[in-house]
Scaffold this motif. Structure first.
Motif, PDB file in Angstrom:
ATOM      1  N   ASP A 140      30.137  63.455  66.585  1.00 53.57           N
ATOM      2  CA  ASP A 140      31.309  64.151  66.075  1.00 53.57           C
ATOM      3  C   ASP A 140      32.565  63.355  66.411  1.00 53.57           C
ATOM      4  O   ASP A 140      32.794  63.002  67.578  1.00 53.57           O
ATOM      5  CB  ASP A 140      31.419  65.541  66.689  1.00 53.57           C
TER       6      ASP A 140
ATOM      7  N   PRO B 126      45.638  73.886  51.676  1.00 57.84           N
ATOM      8  CA  PRO B 126      44.672  72.983  51.039  1.00 57.84           C
ATOM      9  C   PRO B 126      45.336  72.025  50.066  1.00 57.84           C
ATOM     10  O   PRO B 126      46.296  72.379  49.385  1.00 57.84           O
ATOM     11  CB  PRO B 126      43.717  73.939  50.312  1.00 57.84           C
TER      12      PRO B 126
ATOM     13  N   GLU C 186      40.657  70.765  49.872  1.00 55.17           N
ATOM     14  CA  GLU C 186      40.340  70.599  51.292  1.00 55.17           C
ATOM     15  C   GLU C 186      41.593  70.734  52.142  1.00 55.17           C
ATOM     16  O   GLU C 186      42.697  70.406  51.707  1.00 55.17           O
ATOM     17  CB  GLU C 186      39.710  69.213  51.544  1.00 55.17           C
TER      18      GLU C 186
ATOM     19  N   HIS D 137      35.644  64.985  55.158  1.00 55.50           N
ATOM     20  CA  HIS D 137      36.458  66.194  55.260  1.00 55.50           C
ATOM     21  C   HIS D 137      36.055  66.986  56.506  1.00 55.50           C
ATOM     22  O   HIS D 137      35.064  67.721  56.494  1.00 55.50           O
ATOM     23  CB  HIS D 137      36.316  67.026  53.992  1.00 55.50           C
ATOM     24  N   PRO D 138      36.822  66.836  57.584  1.00 55.71           N
ATOM     25  CA  PRO D 138      36.511  67.544  58.831  1.00 55.71           C
ATOM     26  C   PRO D 138      36.732  69.044  58.697  1.00 55.71           C
ATOM     27  O   PRO D 138      37.385  69.530  57.770  1.00 55.71           O
ATOM     28  CB  PRO D 138      37.510  66.932  59.830  1.00 55.71           C
ATOM     29  N   THR D 139      36.220  69.772  59.668  1.00 57.52           N
ATOM     30  CA  THR D 139      36.466  71.204  59.775  1.00 57.52           C
ATOM     31  C   THR D 139      37.209  71.472  61.085  1.00 57.52           C
ATOM     32  O   THR D 139      37.031  70.765  62.080  1.00 57.52           O
ATOM     33  CB  THR D 139      35.156  72.008  59.758  1.00 57.52           C
ATOM     34  N   MET D 140      38.027  72.522  61.068  1.00 54.49           N
ATOM     35  CA  MET D 140      38.885  72.808  62.213  1.00 54.49           C
ATOM     36  C   MET D 140      38.404  74.026  62.986  1.00 54.49           C
ATOM     37  O   MET D 140      38.067  75.058  62.394  1.00 54.49           O
ATOM     38  CB  MET D 140      40.330  73.041  61.741  1.00 54.49           C
TER      39      MET D 140
ATOM     40  N   TRP E  47      39.881  69.262  65.050  1.00 56.17           N
ATOM     41  CA  TRP E  47      39.131  68.894  63.853  1.00 56.17           C
ATOM     42  C   TRP E  47      37.927  68.047  64.260  1.00 56.17           C
ATOM     43  O   TRP E  47      38.037  67.149  65.101  1.00 56.17           O
ATOM     44  CB  TRP E  47      40.001  68.084  62.899  1.00 56.17           C
ATOM     45  N   ARG E  48      36.778  68.313  63.626  1.00 57.92           N
ATOM     46  CA  ARG E  48      35.571  67.545  63.919  1.00 57.92           C
ATOM     47  C   ARG E  48      34.838  67.218  62.615  1.00 57.92           C
ATOM     48  O   ARG E  48      34.830  68.028  61.676  1.00 57.92           O
ATOM     49  CB  ARG E  48      34.615  68.318  64.845  1.00 57.92           C
ATOM     50  N   VAL E  49      34.199  66.041  62.610  1.00 60.96           N
ATOM     51  CA  VAL E  49      33.370  65.664  61.482  1.00 60.96           C
ATOM     52  C   VAL E  49      32.281  64.712  61.975  1.00 60.96           C
ATOM     53  O   VAL E  49      32.556  63.799  62.772  1.00 60.96           O
ATOM     54  CB  VAL E  49      34.209  64.982  60.367  1.00 60.96           C
TER      55      VAL E  49
END
Length: 306
Positions: free
Chosen positions: A92, A110, A114, A132-135, A141-143
């Motif tokens: 990650d 967005p 995204e 496109h990471p998620t928060m 934020w991680r991806v």
């Protein structure tokens, strides 16, 4: 500047129908031919007067600085949390966006479907990724990300904080350990192949003018006429300048569902490049439910005999 509707949407991803790369930053610039004749000035194209990040030049033609050269801008900072990256190891990748008080920003709007776009490239312009990471609730934020090879990378966070009209693009360097083997930049070429698709580049990048650039997709010699929308467009063109990795992201003329834009085989972009230099172009396009990236090297500037 106040944007709304579709105009705001296009501004949000650090881009617009016309993108301006400003004045001669950086190192590693080169000059040489790109192609064809320059196109008319931006003002002659309806709806084509915006620069990267939705910013406009003034009445004298001044343009905004390139995006992605700063870790802090517009009152926010890119804070990379991940360290000790190792080549070939999936993990990650984590970061935050901090406000001017050092607190994590947690409210975003967005842009092109995204909340966050993360662009990754090694400093030799190889290893390109667009993810496109998620928060999490705390603003982290991680991806999942694998850096395929060792070296120094540049990461670009492209986002629109809630309540703002213009997107911000911030950049930071990331070191990846391992045996570094630099990849020579490919020579300028008019065609690129990826997964059996051929993409042909036509047009020119001429500093100080609005350039029309068209990319045409075929497969097995047959034009691809059923490209799929990807992030609200039929194609995304990202350019990184060799040396300083100044960043621009251009979306095409027209959009899916507007009644006039065809889903291929050609995708047309308009870009204003006031400074010469060598650029790596990355075209993201979607077909058969798979997103692919075609890569080109292009040189903006007058021909110089060597």
């Amino acid at each position: 500047m106040t944007l709304s509707g579709t105009a705001r949407k296009l501004a949000g991803f650090g881009l617009a129908l016309v993108v301006a790369f400003a004045a001669a930053y950086g190192v590693g610039q080169a000059v040489g031919p790109v192609a064809a004749e320059p196109e008319p000035a931006a003002a002659e194209h309806e709806g084509m007067g915006e620069q990267a990040g939705g910013e406009h030049g003034d009445e004298h033609g001044a343009v905004a600085a390139p995006k992605g050269l700063q870790v802090s801008a517009d009152g926010v900072t890119l804070d990379v949390l991940s360290g000790g990256q190792r080549a070939g190891v999936r993990g990650d990748f984590a970061f935050r966006i901090l406000d001017d008080h050092g607190a994590p920003v947690t409210r975003f709007a967005p842009t092109h479907d995204e909340l966050m776009h993360l662009i990754v490239a090694r400093r030799d312009l190889s290893g390109f990724r667009h993810v496109h990471p998620t928060m999490a609730a705390d603003g982290t934020w991680r991806v999942p990300l694998t850096f395929a090879a060792a070296g120094d990378y540049r990461v670009f966070a492209d986002f629109l904080p809630a309540g703002r009209e213009e997107a911000t693009t911030l950049g930071a360097d990331v070191a990846v350990t391992g045996v570094y083997r630099p990849t020579p930049l490919p020579a300028p070429a008019r065609t690129a192949t990826v997964d059996g698709y051929r993409v042909t580049l036509s047009g020119t990048l001429t500093p100080g003018t609005t350039s029309r650039v068209t990319l045409t997709v075929d497969r097995g010699g047959e034009p691809v006429t059923d490209l799929q929308p990807y992030l609200a467009a039929y194609g995304h063109l990202i350019a990184l300048r060799q040396g300083d990795l100044a960043y621009l992201h251009v979306h095409p003329d027209g959009e899916p569902g507007d009644g006039t834009t065809r889903p291929g085989p050609s995708i047309t972009f308009y870009a204003e490049v006031p400074s010469g230099g060598t650029y790596r172009l990355y075209l993201d396009f979607k077909h058969g439910d798979v997103v692919r990236t075609a890569e080109f090297t292009a040189v903006a500037g007058p021909h110089e005999e060597r």
